[in-house]
Design an enzyme around this catalytic site. Structure first.
Site, PDB file in Angstrom:
ATOM      1  N   PHE A  16       8.467   0.004 -20.191  1.00  0.00           N
ATOM      2  CA  PHE A  16       7.178   0.249 -19.536  1.00  0.00           C
ATOM      3  C   PHE A  16       6.418  -1.067 -19.550  1.00  0.00           C
ATOM      4  O   PHE A  16       5.979  -1.533 -20.612  1.00  0.00           O
ATOM      5  CB  PHE A  16       6.437   1.333 -20.329  1.00  0.00           C
ATOM      6  CG  PHE A  16       5.144   1.820 -19.740  1.00  0.00           C
ATOM      7  CD1 PHE A  16       5.136   2.768 -18.731  1.00  0.00           C
ATOM      8  CD2 PHE A  16       3.926   1.373 -20.239  1.00  0.00           C
ATOM      9  CE1 PHE A  16       3.936   3.260 -18.218  1.00  0.00           C
ATOM     10  CE2 PHE A  16       2.722   1.852 -19.734  1.00  0.00           C
ATOM     11  CZ  PHE A  16       2.733   2.800 -18.720  1.00  0.00           C
ATOM     12  N   LEU A  36       3.322  -2.796 -18.600  1.00  0.00           N
ATOM     13  CA  LEU A  36       1.914  -2.728 -18.189  1.00  0.00           C
ATOM     14  C   LEU A  36       1.118  -3.929 -18.688  1.00  0.00           C
ATOM     15  O   LEU A  36       0.434  -4.593 -17.918  1.00  0.00           O
ATOM     16  CB  LEU A  36       1.290  -1.428 -18.705  1.00  0.00           C
ATOM     17  CG  LEU A  36      -0.197  -1.202 -18.417  1.00  0.00           C
ATOM     18  CD1 LEU A  36      -0.453  -1.120 -16.906  1.00  0.00           C
ATOM     19  CD2 LEU A  36      -0.691   0.068 -19.109  1.00  0.00           C
ATOM     20  N   GLU A  94      -0.369  -7.511 -20.028  1.00  0.00           N
ATOM     21  CA  GLU A  94      -0.243  -8.898 -19.606  1.00  0.00           C
ATOM     22  C   GLU A  94      -0.962  -9.796 -20.599  1.00  0.00           C
ATOM     23  O   GLU A  94      -1.769  -9.312 -21.413  1.00  0.00           O
ATOM     24  CB  GLU A  94      -0.849  -9.083 -18.212  1.00  0.00           C
ATOM     25  CG  GLU A  94      -0.151  -8.275 -17.127  1.00  0.00           C
ATOM     26  CD  GLU A  94      -0.774  -8.447 -15.753  1.00  0.00           C
ATOM     27  OE1 GLU A  94      -0.298  -7.799 -14.814  1.00  0.00           O
ATOM     28  OE2 GLU A  94      -1.746  -9.236 -15.635  1.00  0.00           O
ATOM     29  N   GLY A 106      -3.484 -11.599 -20.239  1.00  0.00           N
ATOM     30  CA  GLY A 106      -4.930 -11.472 -20.108  1.00  0.00           C
ATOM     31  C   GLY A 106      -5.400 -10.076 -19.804  1.00  0.00           C
ATOM     32  O   GLY A 106      -6.564  -9.869 -19.459  1.00  0.00           O
ATOM     33  N   SER A 126      -5.699  -4.409 -23.357  1.00  0.00           N
ATOM     34  CA  SER A 126      -6.469  -3.171 -23.423  1.00  0.00           C
ATOM     35  C   SER A 126      -7.141  -2.839 -22.095  1.00  0.00           C
ATOM     36  O   SER A 126      -7.323  -1.672 -21.762  1.00  0.00           O
ATOM     37  CB  SER A 126      -7.530  -3.277 -24.531  1.00  0.00           C
ATOM     38  OG  SER A 126      -6.913  -3.397 -25.795  1.00  0.00           O
ATOM     39  N   ILE A 164       5.949  -6.427 -24.075  1.00  0.00           N
ATOM     40  CA  ILE A 164       6.674  -5.317 -23.459  1.00  0.00           C
ATOM     41  C   ILE A 164       7.825  -4.892 -24.378  1.00  0.00           C
ATOM     42  O   ILE A 164       8.757  -5.667 -24.620  1.00  0.00           O
ATOM     43  CB  ILE A 164       7.219  -5.708 -22.074  1.00  0.00           C
ATOM     44  CG1 ILE A 164       6.086  -6.257 -21.188  1.00  0.00           C
ATOM     45  CG2 ILE A 164       7.910  -4.518 -21.428  1.00  0.00           C
ATOM     46  CD1 ILE A 164       4.913  -5.321 -21.014  1.00  0.00           C
ATOM     47  N   ARG A 168       7.249   8.385 -62.653  1.00  0.00           N
ATOM     48  CA  ARG A 168       6.831   7.101 -63.229  1.00  0.00           C
ATOM     49  C   ARG A 168       5.925   7.348 -64.426  1.00  0.00           C
ATOM     50  O   ARG A 168       4.883   8.011 -64.321  1.00  0.00           O
ATOM     51  CB  ARG A 168       6.087   6.277 -62.181  1.00  0.00           C
ATOM     52  CG  ARG A 168       5.530   4.948 -62.692  1.00  0.00           C
ATOM     53  CD  ARG A 168       6.634   3.912 -62.818  1.00  0.00           C
ATOM     54  NE  ARG A 168       6.086   2.574 -62.907  1.00  0.00           N
ATOM     55  CZ  ARG A 168       5.789   1.949 -64.054  1.00  0.00           C
ATOM     56  NH1 ARG A 168       5.992   2.559 -65.207  1.00  0.00           N
ATOM     57  NH2 ARG A 168       5.292   0.726 -64.039  1.00  0.00           N
ATOM     58  N   GLU A 191      -0.409   0.974 -26.586  1.00  0.00           N
ATOM     59  CA  GLU A 191      -0.807   2.129 -25.786  1.00  0.00           C
ATOM     60  C   GLU A 191      -2.300   2.435 -25.936  1.00  0.00           C
ATOM     61  O   GLU A 191      -2.728   3.584 -25.937  1.00  0.00           O
ATOM     62  CB  GLU A 191       0.054   3.354 -26.129  1.00  0.00           C
ATOM     63  CG  GLU A 191       1.507   3.171 -25.723  1.00  0.00           C
ATOM     64  CD  GLU A 191       2.355   4.400 -25.924  1.00  0.00           C
ATOM     65  OE1 GLU A 191       1.861   5.505 -25.651  1.00  0.00           O
ATOM     66  OE2 GLU A 191       3.520   4.240 -26.342  1.00  0.00           O
ATOM     67  N   GLU A 227     -10.007   0.757 -30.669  1.00  0.00           N
ATOM     68  CA  GLU A 227     -11.304   0.574 -30.013  1.00  0.00           C
ATOM     69  C   GLU A 227     -11.305   1.174 -28.606  1.00  0.00           C
ATOM     70  O   GLU A 227     -12.323   1.730 -28.153  1.00  0.00           O
ATOM     71  CB  GLU A 227     -11.643  -0.915 -29.961  1.00  0.00           C
ATOM     72  CG  GLU A 227     -11.904  -1.553 -31.325  1.00  0.00           C
ATOM     73  CD  GLU A 227     -10.641  -1.800 -32.131  1.00  0.00           C
ATOM     74  OE1 GLU A 227     -10.763  -2.066 -33.336  1.00  0.00           O
ATOM     75  OE2 GLU A 227      -9.530  -1.726 -31.561  1.00  0.00           O
TER      76      GLU A 227
END
Length: 381
Positions: free
Chosen positions: A115, A117, A119, A121, A124, A150, A258, A354, A358
């Protein structure tokens, strides 16, 4: 079945998936080379019928697969998820010829999908894509620019690529293309990342595409991308829940055996309370993931908000749980090859890819205000 519980058949299926992951997938994952596509592992996912299930069931099934595999073998989980993410646009928007050409290979595990998408720049801010699709005068386009971060690049066999066909049009000027890896002008380089799965950059030097390569309609590629992410975002949360559960299980075992300060660690109130908090947050995240997946499968109107909430809560929760597990295990958890050392490297990336945390908060707020501003009784479309 409700959004908040699994029926006995689903519970048994999850147990079966965990067993398959441990017995058949984990050995193949251990033989793989970090940073590269593990094709024997992908082929095994196909042979077991898990890849075909990506396209024959809903979001809840996808979440159950990802959570169950992640508890035992994160490499298998990621290989499965990347096949789904890369090829879902072909399944959902492809022509009959496109589906016939590529989906059998994807579901058999013979063809690796990606996929494309993000780049350099436009990570998000997906609407700010700069990869150009220039008309070539013959009814086709030439793709020029870069993609970055990617997954499965540069080793994939096919890429779902999002490019700008209308300059200055924002989200409305993007078209989705199905681009085979052997197209002239398409090259790629691997990136050395913290996560162990393959991630790379792609360079497009006037790569030719035609109307036969378009997924959906020209100018509607952003819709293809967002609808794909609305399906996969809750399942990213499921991946995170699986990792959190694995860390919790390891912590329960470690603190039970432990010895420290005259008894097992679990008898120390400060430890017991931390383990209780880990379990509480993990279960809360799991329930939100299931609810978001059920909403998607039911065609609910608030899927973008629910998907964003599920991914946000689950990925942030998994980071907390794994970090706390490392703290309770001490230095042994930092040793290369320890389960928690592995999970610590894996758990960081899902808070970014994905849609970073934020971005999920921005989506949630946008959807909340949109609902608040809609006249009472109005139907959202």
């Amino acid at each position: 079945m409700t959004a908040f519980s699994l029926d006995p058949g689903q519970t048994a299926w999850c147990a079966e998936l965990r067993a398959l992951a441990g017995q058949q997938l984990r050995p193949l994952a251990d033989k793989g080379e970090p940073g590269h596509v593990n094709r024997p592992l992908v082929a095994a996912l196909g042979r077991l019928g898990l890849l075909s299930r990506l396209f024959s069931s809903g979001a809840l099934d996808l979440c159950l697969m990802r959570e169950s595999l992640a508890q035992v073998c994160t490499e298998a989980e990621t290989a499965l998820a990347l096949q789904g993410l890369g090829a879902h646009p072909v399944h959902a928007y492809g022509t009959a010829a496109q589906r016939a050409r590529w989906l059998p290979g994807v579901t058999d595990g013979d063809a690796v999908a990606a996929f494309a998408l993000s780049e350099p720049g436009a990570g998000s801010d997906a609407a700010a894509l700069a990869l150009r699709a220039d008309e070539d005068g013959t009814g086709g386009w030439r793709l020029t620019g870069e993609k970055c971060w990617i997954s499965n690049a540069p080793e994939a066999d096919l890429y779902t690529v999002f490019a700008r066909t209308t300059p200055g049009a924002g989200a409305r000027g993007v078209t989705a293309f199905l681009v085979p890896a052997d197209r002239p002008g398409l090259t790629g380089t691997p990136l050395d990342m913290l996560s162990p799965h393959p991630i790379g950059a792609l360079a497009f030097d006037a790569v030719p595409v035609t109307a036969d390569d378009v997924l959906g309609e020209p100018g509607h590629g952003f819709r293809v991308a967002m609808n794909t992410l609305n399906l996969f975002r809750p399942s990213v949360g499921a991946f995170a829940v699986g990792m959190a559960q694995a860390a919790l299980d390891a912590t329960l075992a470690h603190t039970s055996r432990r010895e420290a300060f005259g008894g097992p660690l679990k008898d120390l109130q400060t430890v017991a309370h931390q383990v209780a908090e880990m379990a509480l947050r993990t279960e809360a995240a799991r329930l939100m993931v299931y609810a978001a997946a059920a909403a998607h499968d039911e065609g609910a109107q608030d899927v973008p908000r629910r998907a964003a909430m599920a991914k946000l809560l689950a990925t942030e929760t998994a980071q907390y749980v794994v970090d706390t597990a490392v703290q309770l295990h001490g230095a042994r958890a930092l040793r290369r090859g320890h389960l928690l050392e592995h999970l610590y490297r894996e758990v960081r990336a899902p808070r970014i890819y994905e849609g970073a945390s934020e971005v999920q908060r921005a989506i949630i707020a946008k959807e909340l205000y949109r609902t608040a501003e809609r006249p009472e009784g109005a139907v959202s479309r």
